[in-house]
Scaffold this motif. Sequence first.
Motif, short mmCIF file in Angstrom:
data_model
loop_
_atom_site.label_atom_id
_atom_site.label_comp_id
_atom_site.label_asym_id
_atom_site.label_seq_id
_atom_site.Cartn_x
_atom_site.Cartn_y
_atom_site.Cartn_z
N SER A 13 13.68 19.66 37.11
CA SER A 13 13.02 21.25 38.34
C SER A 13 13.85 20.96 39.21
O SER A 13 14.91 19.98 39.42
CB SER A 13 12.19 19.69 38.82
OG SER A 13 10.64 19.71 37.95
N ARG A 15 16.34 21.72 42.14
CA ARG A 15 16.17 22.33 43.37
C ARG A 15 17.66 22.41 44.61
O ARG A 15 17.54 22.30 45.44
CB ARG A 15 15.59 20.76 43.67
CG ARG A 15 14.65 20.18 43.34
CD ARG A 15 14.82 18.28 43.98
NE ARG A 15 12.91 18.23 43.39
CZ ARG A 15 12.47 17.30 42.35
NH1 ARG A 15 13.31 17.05 41.08
NH2 ARG A 15 11.79 17.41 41.79
N GLU A 170 4.27 21.90 44.47
CA GLU A 170 3.37 21.60 45.89
C GLU A 170 3.17 20.84 47.06
O GLU A 170 2.23 21.22 47.13
CB GLU A 170 2.01 20.59 44.96
CG GLU A 170 2.75 18.81 44.32
CD GLU A 170 2.31 17.82 43.26
OE1 GLU A 170 1.25 18.77 42.63
OE2 GLU A 170 2.54 17.15 42.98
C1 LIG Z 1 2.53 20.46 39.58
C2 LIG Z 1 3.88 20.26 40.46
C3 LIG Z 1 4.38 20.33 41.43
C4 LIG Z 1 5.56 19.56 42.22
N1 LIG Z 1 5.58 19.79 43.37
C5 LIG Z 1 7.21 19.62 43.60
C6 LIG Z 1 7.70 19.62 44.75
O1 LIG Z 1 6.60 20.10 45.96
N2 LIG Z 1 8.66 19.70 44.91
C7 LIG Z 1 9.65 19.17 44.37
O2 LIG Z 1 10.70 19.58 44.52
N3 LIG Z 1 9.09 18.53 43.37
C8 LIG Z 1 8.31 18.93 42.70
N4 LIG Z 1 7.50 18.53 41.08
C9 LIG Z 1 9.02 18.44 40.06
C10 LIG Z 1 7.98 17.21 39.73
O3 LIG Z 1 8.32 15.81 40.71
C11 LIG Z 1 8.96 17.04 38.61
O4 LIG Z 1 8.24 17.17 37.20
C12 LIG Z 1 8.69 15.27 38.15
O5 LIG Z 1 9.77 14.70 38.77
C13 LIG Z 1 9.79 15.11 36.49
O6 LIG Z 1 11.26 15.94 36.26
P1 LIG Z 1 11.72 17.29 35.90
O7 LIG Z 1 10.46 18.50 35.78
O8 LIG Z 1 12.98 17.00 36.37
O9 LIG Z 1 11.73 16.47 34.24
C14 LIG Z 1 6.51 19.14 40.82
C15 LIG Z 1 5.47 19.30 39.42
C16 LIG Z 1 4.94 20.14 39.14
C17 LIG Z 1 4.39 19.54 37.83
#
Ligand SMILES: Cc1cc2nc3c(=O)[nH]c(=O)nc-3n(C[C@H](O)[C@H](O)[C@H](O)COP(=O)(O)O)c2cc1C
Length: 225
Positions: A13, A15, A170
């Motif tokens: 993810s 940011r 989300e």
């Molecule tokens: C359905 C879904 C909603 C998420 N919503 C947010 C969010 O609103 N803000 C954010 O910073 N990360 C969000 N994430 C990221 C998660 O925090 C992240 O996928 C998780 O910590 C694993 O880290 P990675 O995606 O870097 O592997 C979301 C992930 C998913 C799957």
Amino acid sequence: MTTVTDAVLSRMSARAFTDQPVDSALVRRILTTARQSPSGGNVQPWHVIVLGGEELARLKAIMRDKLADPRAKGDGPEYPIYPRELGEPYRSRRFKCGEDMHGTMNISREDKASRYAFIAGNFQFWNAPVGMFMLIDRQMGPAQWVDLGMFMQTVMLLAREAGLHTCAQEAWTNWHKTVGEFLGLPPERMLFAGLALGYRDESHPVNRLRTDRAALEEFATFRGL
Ligand SMILES: Cc1cc2nc3c(=O)[nH]c(=O)nc-3n(C[C@H](O)[C@H](O)[C@H](O)COP(=O)(O)O)c2cc1C
């Protein structure tokens, strides 16, 4: 060539995104390919609204105004993002993820103002040049929400193949009325999440976060194999 494994392992993810624009044709290609995602009964319950350019700038300006007041509470979530009493081990994982994320920027737990300012970046799509909203009809239940989740993952993996990064969001449910009004959503259609899409800012410390995962034995049981 990017393998599926490459895409899965390099997805994270992001940011913080650069201003580098994403070609409209590329976004269309990703979504066109992602429609091959499976769904129970092939109902294909996903709906996507893609924002870029002026449209995205307009929403970002609205959100900037709303979040200028640190007491702004949002519209309240339209669905519970987590269970009220998130049990272990999930609770600790969630906590660690938040701590590690803020840790990349040396933001302490006590520094509420910096935490608020950083989290507010969600509502700028982390500066990504493309922001998508993932929507589903209210008549749909958990099985179709799973379908939507698979669709989102397909989009995220295809993005990696194209050299792009994403962040599923989300957090946007906390502003579902504002977004619904902005998008002119019909009453039957519900916002599930946002999805930021763009080129990762390699210089931003938050993008150094690599979340860990439980070992195979912790979540999988093998019988007869
Ligand atoms: C359905 C879904 C909603 C998420 N919503 C947010 C969010 O609103 N803000 C954010 O910073 N990360 C969000 N994430 C990221 C998660 O925090 C992240 O996928 C998780 O910590 C694993 O880290 P990675 O995606 O870097 O592997 C979301 C992930 C998913 C799957």
